[in-house]
Enzyme design. Sequence first.
Site, short mmCIF file in Angstrom:
data_model
loop_
_atom_site.label_atom_id
_atom_site.label_comp_id
_atom_site.label_asym_id
_atom_site.label_seq_id
_atom_site.Cartn_x
_atom_site.Cartn_y
_atom_site.Cartn_z
N GLY A 31 0.82 -1.22 0.00
CA GLY A 31 0.00 0.00 0.00
C GLY A 31 0.85 1.26 0.00
O GLY A 31 0.52 2.25 -0.67
N GLU A 56 11.25 9.35 -28.00
CA GLU A 56 12.46 8.92 -28.72
C GLU A 56 12.22 7.60 -29.45
O GLU A 56 13.10 6.75 -29.53
CB GLU A 56 13.64 8.78 -27.76
CG GLU A 56 14.19 10.10 -27.29
CD GLU A 56 15.37 10.58 -28.11
OE1 GLU A 56 16.20 9.76 -28.50
OE2 GLU A 56 15.43 11.77 -28.37
N GLY A 57 11.02 7.43 -29.94
CA GLY A 57 10.64 6.19 -30.62
C GLY A 57 9.96 5.26 -29.65
O GLY A 57 10.57 4.83 -28.66
C1 LIG Z 1 6.82 13.88 -22.17
C2 LIG Z 1 7.08 13.90 -23.65
C3 LIG Z 1 8.17 14.60 -24.13
C4 LIG Z 1 8.42 14.65 -25.49
N1 LIG Z 1 9.47 15.41 -25.96
C5 LIG Z 1 9.60 15.61 -27.29
C6 LIG Z 1 10.56 16.54 -27.79
O1 LIG Z 1 11.31 17.16 -27.03
N2 LIG Z 1 10.62 16.74 -29.12
C7 LIG Z 1 9.82 16.06 -30.00
O2 LIG Z 1 9.93 16.30 -31.19
N3 LIG Z 1 8.89 15.17 -29.56
C8 LIG Z 1 8.77 14.93 -28.23
N4 LIG Z 1 7.82 14.05 -27.76
C9 LIG Z 1 6.97 13.34 -28.71
C10 LIG Z 1 7.27 11.86 -28.78
O3 LIG Z 1 8.48 11.65 -29.45
C11 LIG Z 1 6.05 11.16 -29.46
O4 LIG Z 1 5.02 11.16 -28.51
C12 LIG Z 1 6.39 9.76 -29.90
O5 LIG Z 1 7.27 9.79 -31.00
C13 LIG Z 1 5.14 8.96 -30.31
O6 LIG Z 1 4.36 9.68 -31.19
P1 LIG Z 1 2.78 9.83 -30.91
O7 LIG Z 1 2.63 10.28 -29.52
O8 LIG Z 1 2.19 10.69 -31.98
O9 LIG Z 1 2.20 8.37 -31.01
P2 LIG Z 1 1.70 7.63 -32.34
O10 LIG Z 1 2.77 7.71 -33.38
O11 LIG Z 1 0.35 8.10 -32.70
O12 LIG Z 1 1.62 6.12 -31.84
C14 LIG Z 1 0.51 5.61 -31.13
C15 LIG Z 1 0.70 4.10 -30.93
O13 LIG Z 1 0.74 3.46 -32.23
C16 LIG Z 1 1.93 2.72 -32.36
N5 LIG Z 1 2.39 2.76 -33.76
C17 LIG Z 1 2.50 3.83 -34.57
N6 LIG Z 1 2.98 3.46 -35.77
C18 LIG Z 1 3.22 2.13 -35.71
C19 LIG Z 1 3.75 1.16 -36.60
N7 LIG Z 1 4.15 1.49 -37.82
N8 LIG Z 1 3.85 -0.11 -36.18
C20 LIG Z 1 3.46 -0.47 -34.94
N9 LIG Z 1 2.96 0.40 -34.04
C21 LIG Z 1 2.84 1.69 -34.41
C22 LIG Z 1 2.93 3.40 -31.43
O14 LIG Z 1 3.99 2.57 -31.07
C23 LIG Z 1 2.03 3.76 -30.26
O15 LIG Z 1 1.88 2.65 -29.43
C24 LIG Z 1 7.58 13.97 -26.39
C25 LIG Z 1 6.48 13.24 -25.90
C26 LIG Z 1 6.22 13.22 -24.55
C27 LIG Z 1 5.00 12.48 -24.06
#
Ligand SMILES: Cc1cc2nc3c(=O)[nH]c(=O)nc-3n(C[C@H](O)[C@H](O)[C@H](O)COP(=O)(O)OP(=O)(O)OC[C@H]3O[C@@H](n4cnc5c(N)ncnc54)[C@H](O)[C@@H]3O)c2cc1C
Length: 431
Positions: free
Chosen positions: A388, A411-412
């Site tokens: 808890g 970062e991916g």
């Molecule tokens: C706290 C935080 C800090 C960040 N900082 C930065 C920053 O400084 N600069 C910056 O540029 N970005 C930044 N980001 C963005 C971050 O890099 C993205 O959120 C991330 O790349 C995922 O993109 P998305 O959120 O649009 O998810 P989406 O791309 O919409 O993905 C949603 C889901 O679908 C899956 N998916 C998508 N395509 C495929 C595929 N081809 N095959 C299998 N699965 C797939 C993904 O793995 C995920 O599970 C930040 C995000 C957060 C939350």
Amino acid sequence: MEAASAKADVRQVAEEATGAVDGAGDQDATFNLELSQDQRDIRDWVHGFAEQVVRPAAHEWDEREETPWPVIEEAAKIGLYGFEGLAQFWMDPTGLTMPLVNEELFWGDAGIGMSIMGTTLAVAAIYSAGTPDQLVEWVPQCFGDQDEPRVASFCSSEPDAGSDVSAIRTTARYDEAKDEWVLNGQKAWATNGGIAGVHVVIASVDRELGARGHAAFVVPPGTSGIEQGSKVKKHGLRASHTADVHLDDCRIPGACLLGGKDKLDERLARAREGESSRGQAAMKTFEVSRPTVGSQAIGIARAAYEYALDYARERVQFGRPIVENQAIAFTLADMKMEIDAARLLVWRAAWMGRTGKDFDSAEGSMSKLKAGEVAVWATERAIQVLGGNGYTREYPVERMHRDAKIYTIFEGTSEIQRLVISRAISGARVR
Ligand SMILES: Cc1cc2nc3c(=O)[nH]c(=O)nc-3n(C[C@H](O)[C@H](O)[C@H](O)COP(=O)(O)OP(=O)(O)OC[C@H]3O[C@@H](n4cnc5c(N)ncnc54)[C@H](O)[C@@H]3O)c2cc1C
């Protein structure tokens, strides 16, 4: 210990980083698990800062959900935050110092850690795409100075371009008459977005070329036409500022195109002729930084593991410490093993990156994937060990669990890392 004691020359680092001179090649880059005295000194120095300054402030800044400027100022004062410190960490020819520093800092706290290290994402973009002159000009400005530290922001993601970087809609148009670039678009999720001095923006110069039509631009401090949009309220990493960034006819000097116009024109010409590319601006940045990001996740995982181990030794139920139950002891054994395994992947990838080895099996992605998933798993297990108490904000492991989750997303995402690894090992067009 002073980080700046072995003062690194800005230009030397710039030329090495951009390949103008071969630096790591003439130093001993032997990979040795027995750390050198320098590596141990730096690790212990960062650990001291994490223990005495970062960890005591962690709960407060997580609750405030604000950038912990006083902690950044402290880090700048001792040389941990700033160009000199970063250059010294980076100059280690084995590549291990960067992960060592990040693991210790994030062991202290990930939200504050990201407030201190978020700038390095923009710096990595300048390193990977800029000329030596651009590095000398912009990297120090990313940090400000010891009296007035600044942060920098890397803006790639957009509302409709997260994992799919090729979908970036932000445009960069060249105004030849004024030798200026004009940026328009909306960036999402930018760490330090809007509060940064320097913003590095990935924009499309030619939409028809997809990711091959992208370029990286420095938006200098004080430029008009760049503004913070909504600040994001997050699950974890709450001491780190994340926000949308709007670019509205944002004009920057021609020289702010990283790598320069001639190089861009050559690259676009090759792309239009259908020649294969050697990398895109945003993807290249991610490759450079993945093991470092993995080491941050390991710092969080290790912090949770150590906390859970101490707790399990002290907490008594049924007349004995809970660690005497195999269920708890084996969990802790697995946590330790997984964290150590993840660290070895991170060190291998960091060493490969620094010594210019080819990532034939996407070892950089492997390291970040493993470390991120171990951090999520280990912090969840730590909550379980604390029962808890683990679920309350009185104890740090629930914060560590919230913080860890981002490491399977930014970062991916983990899925994208698996895509990169499976394509690398199979050569197949895995989707
Ligand atoms: C706290 C935080 C800090 C960040 N900082 C930065 C920053 O400084 N600069 C910056 O540029 N970005 C930044 N980001 C963005 C971050 O890099 C993205 O959120 C991330 O790349 C995922 O993109 P998305 O959120 O649009 O998810 P989406 O791309 O919409 O993905 C949603 C889901 O679908 C899956 N998916 C998508 N395509 C495929 C595929 N081809 N095959 C299998 N699965 C797939 C993904 O793995 C995920 O599970 C930040 C995000 C957060 C939350």
